[in-house]
Every structure is written in C-alpha cells, then in structure tokens.
Enzyme design. Structure first.
Site, PDB file in Angstrom:
ATOM      1  N   CYS A   2       0.808  -1.160   0.121  1.00 54.20           N
ATOM      2  CA  CYS A   2      -0.062  -0.087   0.058  1.00 54.20           C
ATOM      3  C   CYS A   2       0.801   1.255   0.115  1.00 54.20           C
ATOM      4  O   CYS A   2       2.096   1.422   0.519  1.00 54.20           O
ATOM      5  CB  CYS A   2      -1.061   0.044   1.234  1.00 54.20           C
ATOM      6  N   ARG A  27       4.924   0.714  -6.012  1.00 52.38           N
ATOM      7  CA  ARG A  27       4.928  -0.122  -5.027  1.00 52.38           C
ATOM      8  C   ARG A  27       3.756  -1.365  -5.242  1.00 52.38           C
ATOM      9  O   ARG A  27       3.689  -2.330  -4.337  1.00 52.38           O
ATOM     10  CB  ARG A  27       4.214   0.582  -3.505  1.00 52.38           C
ATOM     11  N   TRP A  74      -3.002  -2.520  -1.753  1.00 47.15           N
ATOM     12  CA  TRP A  74      -2.752  -3.946  -2.201  1.00 47.15           C
ATOM     13  C   TRP A  74      -3.282  -4.898  -1.179  1.00 47.15           C
ATOM     14  O   TRP A  74      -2.753  -4.919  -0.126  1.00 47.15           O
ATOM     15  CB  TRP A  74      -1.089  -3.695  -2.265  1.00 47.15           C
ATOM     16  N   ASN A 100      -1.238   1.237   5.890  1.00 46.08           N
ATOM     17  CA  ASN A 100      -0.369   0.239   5.239  1.00 46.08           C
ATOM     18  C   ASN A 100       0.075  -0.799   6.483  1.00 46.08           C
ATOM     19  O   ASN A 100       0.721  -0.215   7.258  1.00 46.08           O
ATOM     20  CB  ASN A 100       0.718   0.787   4.658  1.00 46.08           C
ATOM     21  N   GLY A 101       0.037  -2.145   6.125  1.00 43.80           N
ATOM     22  CA  GLY A 101       0.376  -3.139   7.287  1.00 43.80           C
ATOM     23  C   GLY A 101      -0.758  -4.110   7.348  1.00 43.80           C
ATOM     24  O   GLY A 101      -1.842  -4.226   6.570  1.00 43.80           O
ATOM     25  N   GLU A 484      19.412 -15.414 -10.885  1.00 41.79           N
ATOM     26  CA  GLU A 484      18.826 -14.024 -10.986  1.00 41.79           C
ATOM     27  C   GLU A 484      18.182 -13.894 -12.289  1.00 41.79           C
ATOM     28  O   GLU A 484      17.075 -13.163 -12.699  1.00 41.79           O
ATOM     29  CB  GLU A 484      19.923 -12.839 -10.793  1.00 41.79           C
ATOM     30  N   LYS A 488      14.530 -12.590 -13.316  1.00 42.06           N
ATOM     31  CA  LYS A 488      14.170 -11.390 -13.860  1.00 42.06           C
ATOM     32  C   LYS A 488      13.290 -11.893 -15.151  1.00 42.06           C
ATOM     33  O   LYS A 488      12.074 -11.017 -15.451  1.00 42.06           O
ATOM     34  CB  LYS A 488      15.310 -10.851 -14.593  1.00 42.06           C
ATOM     35  N   GLU A 491       9.462 -12.859 -13.772  1.00 43.51           N
ATOM     36  CA  GLU A 491       8.636 -11.826 -12.947  1.00 43.51           C
ATOM     37  C   GLU A 491       8.151 -10.620 -13.888  1.00 43.51           C
ATOM     38  O   GLU A 491       7.247 -10.173 -13.609  1.00 43.51           O
ATOM     39  CB  GLU A 491       9.555 -11.223 -11.760  1.00 43.51           C
ATOM     40  N   HIS A 507      20.711 -34.122 -12.808  1.00 40.63           N
ATOM     41  CA  HIS A 507      19.897 -34.422 -11.715  1.00 40.63           C
ATOM     42  C   HIS A 507      18.477 -34.170 -11.871  1.00 40.63           C
ATOM     43  O   HIS A 507      17.876 -34.586 -10.931  1.00 40.63           O
ATOM     44  CB  HIS A 507      20.705 -34.123 -10.424  1.00 40.63           C
ATOM     45  N   LYS A 606       6.944  -3.684  -4.993  1.00 45.56           N
ATOM     46  CA  LYS A 606       8.246  -3.354  -5.035  1.00 45.56           C
ATOM     47  C   LYS A 606       8.704  -3.564  -3.627  1.00 45.56           C
ATOM     48  O   LYS A 606       9.719  -4.034  -3.521  1.00 45.56           O
ATOM     49  CB  LYS A 606       8.455  -1.922  -5.233  1.00 45.56           C
TER      50      LYS A 606
HETATM   51  O1  M6R Z   1      13.724  -4.699  -0.907  1.00 49.94           O
HETATM   52  P1  M6R Z   1      14.466  -5.943  -0.831  1.00 49.94           P
HETATM   53  O2  M6R Z   1      15.670  -6.048  -1.536  1.00 49.94           O
HETATM   54  O3  M6R Z   1      14.511  -6.526   0.645  1.00 49.94           O
HETATM   55  O4  M6R Z   1      13.515  -6.929  -1.715  1.00 49.94           O
HETATM   56  C1  M6R Z   1      13.831  -8.208  -1.770  1.00 49.94           C
HETATM   57  C2  M6R Z   1      12.622  -8.899  -2.743  1.00 49.94           C
HETATM   58  O5  M6R Z   1      11.631  -8.618  -2.416  1.00 49.94           O
HETATM   59  C3  M6R Z   1      13.119  -8.241  -4.168  1.00 49.94           C
HETATM   60  O6  M6R Z   1      14.359  -8.312  -4.538  1.00 49.94           O
HETATM   61  C4  M6R Z   1      12.145  -9.033  -5.425  1.00 49.94           C
HETATM   62  O7  M6R Z   1      12.371 -10.280  -5.376  1.00 49.94           O
HETATM   63  C5  M6R Z   1      12.431  -8.032  -6.733  1.00 49.94           C
HETATM   64  N1  M6R Z   1      11.071  -8.459  -7.077  1.00 49.94           N
HETATM   65  C6  M6R Z   1      13.182  -8.948  -7.586  1.00 49.94           C
HETATM   66  O8  M6R Z   1      13.398  -8.314  -8.811  1.00 49.94           O
END
Ligand code: M6R
Length: 611
Positions: A2, A27, A74, A100-101, A484, A488, A491, A507, A606
């Site tokens: 949020c 966010r 959210w 928010n929370g 990674e 990427k 997502e 494996h 985010k």
């Molecule tokens: O703010 P943070 O680095 O703690 O966030 C960690 C993950 O939520 C963040 O890296 C997430 O996996 C991203 N969407 C990756 O691109």
C-alpha cells in the site's frame, strides 16, 4: 504494498495527494481512494484498479480541500474492490483512516466493536482502526488515535483526519514505512520520499511506536503513552529527476542504464584512489569483532538473496569465513543456531522487507551483531541493525530489481576485501589489485550497454520471445547469475523460468530439454568454463536451444551455441556483476516485446512489507 499520501496546507490537497500516489505506483496496488475535508464536511472518492480510474472519477466528482489523505491498496484482508479500498471511516463517516500493514488482532477487535454497535462497511482490518478512534474520541483526535493504537496488534503506518479537526493530520507508525515531509506552511505524510520530493526535501522518518500531530506549522511527536519525543528532520539528497524515467520508456530500463554510475557510487567514499584501504564509516562493527567472527549469516529475499549468494562465495573464498546463506522467510522460523561471534549481514534494497526485518530480530535476540547492506537510508533494516553499509544506488522504482542487485554484489565484494585483510587472508597488494578490478567494472558495464544489438535481436527472436519456459544454468559465482536471470525473466515476462547450478543439470532438469526450451548458459572465462562447455554440448546433443553468455573474444563457444551474448573479460569472482546486465536486458526486451507491464508486473509489489 500500500501507498499512503496525506497533505495539510493551503494548496489543493487532492492534486498533491494524487501526484504523490502516482509517484508511489511502483509499490503495486489494486485500488485507490482519497478523502478530504472541505467546508467542514468529509468527502471521499474511491476506485478499483489503476489510478487513472480514480483520476477519471475525480474529474467528474470534483473534490476540494486543504487537508486530505489518499491511499493505493494492495489487498491483504478482503478482495480488491471499491468497498475495501481506503480511506475507511467510522460510523458517522467523520473520521477517515488510511493504513499500510496488517492488524493481527482485527477479528477480535471487529467482534468487540460490533457488539458495541459499530457497523462495518468493508472486510478490511483497517476499518477497525477507524471505529476504534471513534470509540475513544472525546474531542481530541490525537489522544483518540493514541488510545486506539494501544488496542492494536500488528503492523501499521496510518494517516487519520477528522471532520471536526480541519487543522490536524495525525499519523503513526509501527512496522510499516512512513515519513512526514515539512514545507513552508504545509506538511505531508507518505510511505516513501518520491511521493513528496516535488514539494519538500525535509523529511522526518517516523519511528515505530511514534504518533505525529501534524499541522501547517510543523509536527509534534509523542509515543503511545503521550511522552514527547524529540525528532530531527533529515534533508534528502535525491533530486526530483532521480525519481523520474529520464526519457526511458520504463524505470527498469533507466535503472539498468544507471548501473555504471551506481557502481561508481557504491565504491565512492569507501576506497581511496590508488589505496588498498577500504572503509565503511557507518558499519559500526569493530575490527576486533571481525577478527573474532566465527560465522557470517547472510539473510535476504528474492534478488537480494541472489546477491547474498555472490557474497557467500566471495567471503568464503577470500576471507575464509564460514558463511551461512538463508532466505529471511526460512531463517526467521527455523530456530537457527547462532554461535558466539556470529555476524549477520541482511541484504535489502528497500530496507522494509518484513521477513528480513524479523530475521534480524531473531539473530539479535540470539546475540548476533548485525551489519546490513541496504539501499534506502533510514529504512527499518538500517535502523534495526547495529551498523549499515549503504548501497548508495539511488531510488529504485522498477519492481524488478536491477541496479540494487549489482550494487549489493559490489558492496559485498568490498566488504570481502576489507574482511580478508583484517583476517590476514589477503595482502595489501592483492587488495589493491582487486580494488583496481572493481574500479574497472563501470566501464565494462558501459561496454555492454553500448553493444546491445545481439540482446535486442535475441529478444525479438520467436524462439526466445515466445518460449513457454526457459532454463538458466551457471556454476560457481555464476550460479546466482542463473537464478537471477530466471527470476528477472519470470517476474516481468511471465515466461516460466528456472535457474539451476549447471552441475545439477543431469540430476533432473535435463529431462526438460527439447528444441522448444531455450537454455541460457553463463559460460564466462574462469575455473568452471570447461565444465560449462560440457553442459552446453550435452544440451545441444539433445536438440536444446543454447543462448550462451561468454567473454569477449571467445569464438570457440559460437560453434556450440545458437546465439552468444558477450561481456568484457573480468576476474570470475566479479563476473556476476557484469553478467547481470545481459540477463536483465534480455528479460526486459522480451517482456517489452510481449507487451507486459514491465515496471509493475502483475501481483508483485516493490517492497514486501508484510509476510
Ligand atoms: O527490498 P528488498 O531487497 O528486501 O526486496 C527483496 C525482494 O522482494 C526483491 O528483490 C524482489 O525479489 C524483486 N522483485 C526482484 O526483482
């Protein structure tokens, strides 16, 4: 997560709130709303979906006022819908709350409030706060909010306004991010700085347990028991343009291109030109503690966890300290052993990730010293840790983390050089050599950014762009690169992708290999190069499609690959920092070609500030 924005002053509150909410779109959210007080009456407009829908409603239904609160929601409790969107109200609709929370005891509170006559209009946990404030309201809004929050368990950042108090905005925080912006004759609240940086750069980071009485003239802070708290605003250095796209179609692309400068910034102030000495002014961990350290625990989530894996490989190899790497969400629940002289390194871009914060608390309770690698200054992770290494990467707006990753890897590399020297595992000359190699990375990154043609071509090629699924393989330092790269791609493009240690291929994942499965193989020069070439040959023998990432000058690999993306030569331990760029760009262009919402991928936020 949020987003909250609030305003009190002499300007049009709705305009300022909406502009702030737009700046918080990164966010992630599913609905939005705004409430203002005008001519002594509360008014509110809400909408399901993106802010453009709320903008359209506001055009039809002109709201005006000099005080107001707004929110992007959210969903956590109750489906995304207009009735569940914020602000929420007390019975007579005279008190409005944005939150928010997560309120953990909201069911209990809701039942109690209902038995006392409250009628609920939504399924949210937030609405309980509005009814609680009403319950304790006897003419003093600030006092009623403090009293209400005493009944609440869980995490919150809230903004509250009341019809009877057109000159007061109340805000409070416990576990969710909140700032107060202070201007001339006006003040703001927000979940994050970019929301208000257009109006002021003087910011108060609200601490857990603090409640703020905000007027046009400033902000008074008390704890929940009414004890006054002295606070000092910080001046934010980021300029407004830093939070804009600067001409790129997406924040993600802009942030990928910022990486050469970001790495220079991460190194800035930590290593002197021509020197072997590394210094971390805010780290707050004595050299004796680093000498005595028996174990390092790295915790993080998502991309930050992949950076943590690069850190583990670096620290173990060069400083010869045992490193345990864990996902924060696992660490917090598994009652981990924390031997004496353990140092925890949480890694987090936002510094607000709920699981990472809880992992820190667990480790601290068990006696660990905590030195965090964090991007956002003054964030919760930074404040709850004993010391901090700031990434100095600037605001990252794109939901997919890019520059934060390479800057985390760089900060971990610098930390390794520092630690290895302190523990007499690295000579001054070796340290100087490694620092020089780190300093060369920005130019090498720039070379990759200047030679994107092959990446763009591959991202347009149907065998990659239209794939149902993809496999990423890497070894040693580039196993995290494979993880990674896959993260990427999945997502932002919604193509299913798996990252694997290449040694694990036989494996299991080799069963997936067909012509239809693109396999991205990180095969840069280094100790594991020949092993990677063997893996590539095994994939090709099964008609798999191979996209290799190799070192400039490696022509041999062309014979084994359908396509090759090149990165400049660099020592293998630092190669993940370069390999990150082609995997980010490949994912970006594929996602953009598929018409995906690159900066705000579906279902993602985010900053994951709840579990
Ligand atoms: O703010 P943070 O680095 O703690 O966030 C960690 C993950 O939520 C963040 O890296 C997430 O996996 C991203 N969407 C990756 O691109």
């Amino acid at each position: 997560m949020c987003g909250i924005v609030g305003y009190i002053g002499e300007k049009n509150a709705v305009e300022i709130i909406m502009s702030g909410l737009h700046r918080l779109e990164y966010r992630g959210y599913d609905s939005a709303g705004v409430a203002v007080i005008h001519n002594g009456a509360m008014a509110c407009v809400k909408s399901l979906g993106k802010l453009v829908a709320l903008d359209a409603k506001l055009e039809e239904n002109t709201l005006a006022g000099r005080i107001g609160i707004g929110h992007t929601r959210w969903a956590t409790h109750g489906a995304p819908s207009e009735r569940n969107s914020h602000p929420h109200f007390d019975g007579p609709m005279e008190i409005a709350v944005v939150h928010n929370g997560i309120i953990e005891n909201f069911q209990e509170l809701r039942e109690q409030l209902k038995s006392e006559g409250a009628e609920f209009r939504s399924d949210t946990d937030t609405e309980t706060i509005a009814h609680l404030v009403r319950k304790y309201y006897t003419g003093d809004l600030f006092a009623a909010v403090k009293r209400a929050l005493a009944d609440v368990e869980g995490a919150y950042a809230i903004g509250v306004i009341a019809q009877d108090h057109p000159d007061l905005l109340v805000a409070a925080r416990h576990g969710s991010p909140l700032i107060v912006g202070l201007g001339a004759g006006e003040a703001f609240i927000a979940s994050d700085v970019p929301a208000i940086m257009k109006y002021t750069k003087d910011v108060l980071y609200v601490e857990d347990g603090h409640v703020c009485a905000i007027t046009r003239d400033g902000c008074r802070v008390e704890d929940l028991h009414g004890n006054p708290v002295a606070v000092t605003p910080s001046h934010v250095d980021w300029d407004e343009a830093a939070a804009e796209k600067e001409g790129y179609p997406h924040f993600m692309l802009k942030e990928i291109h910022q990486q050469p400068d970001v790495i220079r910034n991460t190194l800035r102030g930590r290593v002197e030109e021509g020197s072997d000495a590394v210094s971390f002014p805010d780290m707050n961990i004595a050299e004796e503690e680093l000498e005595a350290c028996q174990k390092i625990v790295i915790v993080a989530c998502g991309t930050a966890w992949h950076a943590g894996m690069v850190g583990k490989y670096l620290i173990e190899r060069f400083a010869q300290v045992d490193v345990e790497l864990d996902l924060s969400s696992e660490y917090r629940y598994r009652d981990p052993a924390v031997p004496p002289n353990t140092i925890m390194i949480p890694v987090s871009q936002s510094g607000e990730t709920a699981d990472t914060l809880e992992a820190i608390r667990v480790a601290k309770r068990k006696g660990a010293r905590v030195a965090a690698i964090v991007n956002v200054v003054g964030s919760s992770v930074a404040r709850e840790s004993h010391g901090v290494i700031y990434q100095q990467a600037g605001p990252e707006i794109g939901v997919a983390s890019t520059k934060a990753y390479t800057s985390q890897c760089t900060a971990l590399a610098l930390f390794t050089i520092w630690l290895a020297q302190i523990r007499a595992q690295m000579t001054k000359d070796e340290a100087q050599g490694m620092i020089a190699q780190l300093r060369e990375l920005p130019d090498k990154m720039q070379w990759i950014l200047d030679h994107q043609e092959d990446i763009v071509r591959c991202a347009n090629d149907p065998k990659y762009r239209d794939a149902q699924s993809a496999l990423y393989l890497g070894r040693s330092y580039n196993f995290p690169s494979a993880l990674e790269g896959a993260l990427k791609l999945k997502e932002i493009s919604y193509i299913h992708a798996e990252g694997y240690a290449a040694g694990e291929m036989k494996h299991g994942p080799i069963a997936l290999v067909t012509e239809q499965l693109p396999v991205v193989c990180v095969a840069v020069q280094g100790d594991t190069y020949e092993k990677m070439v063997s893996n590539i040959q095994e994939i090709r023998a099964r008609n798999g499609t191979v996209l290799s990432i190799a070192t400039v000058g490696d022509d041999r690999i062309r014979a084994h690959s359908d396509d090759v993306l090149y990165v400049p030569a660099c020592p293998e331990p630092f190669s993940p920092i370069l390999v990150a760029l082609p995997v980010q760009l490949l994912a970006y262009y594929i996602a953009a070609n598929r018409g995906c919402d690159v900066d705000q991928p579906r279902n993602l936020a985010k900053s994951v500030t709840v579990e």
